[in-house]
Design a protein around this motif. Sequence first.
Motif, PDB file in Angstrom:
ATOM      1  N   ALA A 692      43.389 -17.937 -33.818  1.00 27.29           N
ATOM      2  CA  ALA A 692      43.020 -17.140 -32.677  1.00 27.29           C
ATOM      3  C   ALA A 692      42.570 -15.779 -33.164  1.00 27.29           C
ATOM      4  O   ALA A 692      41.918 -15.467 -32.712  1.00 27.29           O
ATOM      5  N   ALA A 693      43.001 -15.383 -34.255  1.00 25.59           N
ATOM      6  CA  ALA A 693      42.041 -14.717 -34.959  1.00 25.59           C
ATOM      7  C   ALA A 693      40.570 -14.550 -35.533  1.00 25.59           C
ATOM      8  O   ALA A 693      39.579 -13.879 -34.905  1.00 25.59           O
ATOM      9  N   VAL A 694      40.490 -15.748 -36.112  1.00 26.65           N
ATOM     10  CA  VAL A 694      39.031 -16.076 -36.172  1.00 26.65           C
ATOM     11  C   VAL A 694      37.931 -16.532 -34.773  1.00 26.65           C
ATOM     12  O   VAL A 694      37.344 -15.665 -34.103  1.00 26.65           O
ATOM     13  N   ALA A 695      38.751 -16.948 -33.935  1.00 27.04           N
ATOM     14  CA  ALA A 695      37.952 -16.941 -32.719  1.00 27.04           C
ATOM     15  C   ALA A 695      37.699 -15.090 -31.744  1.00 27.04           C
ATOM     16  O   ALA A 695      36.624 -15.454 -31.311  1.00 27.04           O
ATOM     17  N   ASN A 696      39.007 -15.015 -32.245  1.00 29.34           N
ATOM     18  CA  ASN A 696      38.556 -13.701 -31.108  1.00 29.34           C
ATOM     19  C   ASN A 696      38.033 -12.471 -32.099  1.00 29.34           C
ATOM     20  O   ASN A 696      36.563 -11.809 -31.517  1.00 29.34           O
ATOM     21  N   ALA A 697      37.433 -12.940 -33.691  1.00 30.85           N
ATOM     22  CA  ALA A 697      36.572 -12.253 -34.172  1.00 30.85           C
ATOM     23  C   ALA A 697      35.615 -12.602 -34.285  1.00 30.85           C
ATOM     24  O   ALA A 697      34.535 -12.414 -34.314  1.00 30.85           O
ATOM     25  N   VAL A 698      35.073 -14.139 -33.678  1.00 28.82           N
ATOM     26  CA  VAL A 698      34.258 -14.454 -33.553  1.00 28.82           C
ATOM     27  C   VAL A 698      33.703 -13.857 -32.189  1.00 28.82           C
ATOM     28  O   VAL A 698      32.247 -13.895 -31.788  1.00 28.82           O
TER      29      VAL A 698
END
Length: 717
Positions: A692-698
């Motif tokens: 989720a952190a990666v998706a939110n950063a993208v």
Amino acid sequence: MTSAPFPNRPRVDAREKVLGAARYAADVAVPGMLYAMQVPATIAKGRVTGLSTDAAMRIAGVVRVLTATDFPPPPPGGAGGPPPPATITDDIAYRGQPVALVVADSLEAAIEGAEAIRPTYAAVDFTATIDDKGAVTQPVEPTRGGDAEKAMARAVTRHKADYVSPAQHHNPIEMLSTTAVWENGVLTVYEGTQGSNMVKGALMRTLRLTAEQVVVKSPQVGGGFGQKGGPQRQTALVARAAMLLGRPVKLVVPRGQVFHNATFRPKNRHRIEIGADAAGRMIAVRYDADQQQSRAGQFPPAYHESPPMMYGIPDYDGTAANIRIDTQAPGYMRAPTPHPASFAFDSAVDELAVELGVDPLDFRLRHRATRDPIDDKPFSTCFLNECLIEGARRFGWKGRPIAPGMMVRPDGTQVGWGVGCGAYPANVHPTIATLRVGADGRTRFAAAGHEMGQGIRSTIEQVLIRELAIDPAGLEIAIGDTSVAPQHVTAGSWGTASAVTAAEQAAVRLKATMADLLAGRTPGGNLHRQLAAVRRPSVEIEVTTVGPGQGEKEIARLRQGGMAVSGPVFPQFTSFSYIAHFVEVHVEPHTRRIRVPRVVSVADCGRVISPRTAESQVRGGVVWGISACLREATEVDPRYGGWLNNDLADYVVAVNADIGEIDVGFVDRPDDLFNSLGAKGLGEVAMTGCAAAVANAVYHATGKRLREMPFRVEALL
């Protein structure tokens, strides 16, 4: 009494692993060894109508070919593992299912013999994917707290979206293997397993043996992650071959066959709606999830295990279902349901924060959880906000622009910062442990537990070395062996919490025994020297430990080889571990490739017993979280069934070039209600929330939401 922090000691097994001296199950060499190879089914569903062994038996070195006629029929109630039973049958439930076992004097002959067998089949129609005709949806019991429908009706802002996680396979470096020795009426099995007692029980049921006739040893496990948690299908096949031939038999399962016969993380889908009130607080959740499942598989779609425990949302309505198709049974894979659930749920939380125009970190901090909304019990501890605050400080979150697409490097690379959180149940299992200290300088601690690289031996050593004046060089930690202690499955992040509590209590009991033995005498030196001074060869004690609310019933179940895990809901409280990940991503302007140059992860796992191995656990979880959302997916061939990319060339995982700096921190505050040392699980929670952190950063980098893993380049073109 609150447990003091532990020092950062080296791993107890570091030297032997670096030198290649650590022994694994497949390293066991026994005189007269035979080698085995399975013959996989080439249809997805149907029945074997003919299987000639003549061609295989003509190959030099082939000793025997075992088929369905060489195995007893499955016992009533199954063989103790996921269906189909752990034996050879003529009925084919999935592509790759073993239909024969070739045993030979050499591995090469066994492989050649297996390739020479060409069964004939009566194939029938099959269902390969959850979207195909023939898939059967089977709902399970819903998860509800409060009145989500009523609360959602008064929500001022709502966010609703669908999220998808793919089928994924474990790929431990140590492949599945079984070495079986049948001697003097006793079957000894060497296998890399997380559950030696479960393997023993399955062998007893499948092969009609008594408890005294089966010993299972798992000296080291070269990675498990849930794949080696239950009995494997090949175990009973190899054991039966050893019994029939009267010689030791070894099988190391090729990776392609591991893909097709071992359990895996099933494809799962999530539809989430979150409602917020006028003050911008989340007040209601509706969450529907389903997952890929075999026709008779038992892996539960427990996707509501963790999301309700995150942000103190009082009204929650969650449904779940199995979608049954023709595949092998899925199963537990690191952070089994919390990983995909946290990707979906914490992405949805982030999206709602954006809709409200609130910084995603501040939005989470205003939702401190203090109570389990499903079972209406207080949390023993919940330091998620502390994880967020410390992680933000380390990461440098302050000053992050709220709007997406605002951070761009001179070469056009888009930069984004994202945060994601996760939770995992704090569970515990009864343990029966024996501690012996000798005058010869040796100490032996025997208990339940399996060493699969997570460092359970190191956590046990930490406690024993701190509590007892013993020589660390003479310490033996005997685990993973059904002949030294009843073994539970080491999974679900209950291994350390169960083992270190037993080690602490054993140390306390042994010190009391020594005090009685010395009767006021004060010989100098450590415990070994004290025993020598009073001419006592050794002192041995046994302890039995249980978790909150457990008692004799659970201990009896452990002694009988059963599971007796409890948690996260205990009589007086609910207990979880938590983590917060802060991620920076770089999205290249032309290729749209996503890179993750830095991550900060801060965990709340109670007292950290072994800082060295705990940091390693979190780094490993972060690497896997990045790999899971950017690389990993197992592809189904809908024409023939089975898995297309069933090797490490085509099943793409993160490598060194994909991973940047990973800064790991801990709250390190003990949970004194959970156990005397205040330690909770860490291995599983480490992975949750990272995707989720990666998706939110993208999204922060590009303004585009990615709601299906893995995140492919074409989704950003």
